[in-house]
Motif scaffolding. Sequence first.
Motif, mmCIF file in Angstrom:
data_model
loop_
_atom_site.group_PDB
_atom_site.id
_atom_site.type_symbol
_atom_site.label_atom_id
_atom_site.label_comp_id
_atom_site.label_asym_id
_atom_site.label_seq_id
_atom_site.Cartn_x
_atom_site.Cartn_y
_atom_site.Cartn_z
ATOM 1 N N SER A 1 0.780 -1.266 -0.112
ATOM 2 C CA SER A 1 0.013 -0.025 -0.023
ATOM 3 C C SER A 1 0.834 1.430 -0.197
ATOM 4 C CB SER A 1 -0.985 -0.014 1.171
ATOM 5 O OG SER A 1 -0.300 0.044 2.370
ATOM 6 N N PHE A 2 2.031 1.226 0.461
ATOM 7 C CA PHE A 2 2.951 2.395 0.583
ATOM 8 C C PHE A 2 3.340 2.717 -0.709
ATOM 9 C CE2 PHE A 2 7.458 3.601 0.443
ATOM 10 C CZ PHE A 2 7.398 5.027 1.122
ATOM 11 N N LYS B 1 0.813 6.779 -6.878
ATOM 12 C CA LYS B 1 -0.333 7.556 -7.226
ATOM 13 C C LYS B 1 -0.186 8.972 -6.875
ATOM 14 C CE LYS B 1 -3.840 4.055 -6.438
ATOM 15 N NZ LYS B 1 -4.907 3.342 -5.658
ATOM 16 N N ASN C 1 0.348 10.107 -3.836
ATOM 17 C CA ASN C 1 -0.141 10.505 -2.455
ATOM 18 C C ASN C 1 0.931 10.405 -1.379
ATOM 19 O OD1 ASN C 1 -2.409 10.875 -3.589
ATOM 20 N ND2 ASN C 1 -2.997 8.712 -3.528
ATOM 21 N N GLN C 2 1.954 9.847 -1.576
ATOM 22 C CA GLN C 2 3.042 9.751 -0.700
ATOM 23 C C GLN C 2 4.474 10.079 -1.214
ATOM 24 O OE1 GLN C 2 2.610 8.107 2.503
ATOM 25 N NE2 GLN C 2 4.681 8.508 2.856
ATOM 26 N N ARG D 1 0.700 4.161 -2.900
ATOM 27 C CA ARG D 1 0.636 5.589 -2.413
ATOM 28 C C ARG D 1 1.390 6.390 -3.288
ATOM 29 N NH1 ARG D 1 -0.369 3.382 2.349
ATOM 30 N NH2 ARG D 1 1.558 4.341 3.274
#
Length: 70
Positions: A45-46, A52, A54-55, A49
Amino acid sequence: MTQHSTHTPMSEVLSPAEWLSVLRSACRALGSVQEWAEQNGFDPSFVGRVLKGNQPISERLLEALGYEWC
């Protein structure tokens, strides 16, 4: 960011778009984000992100791709 000696040397600094492309290619080479993440010690998930936007990319993730933070 410069690349470690285990890969082809690079003289330029990569832009965010370029290192995201490197990450996407690495994930594709192993078949999925989940596979790349698990093989390199990251939570999928990291990595998702990061891809995308987002991180922010981490120093450890760059190192897993064969680059170093400058």
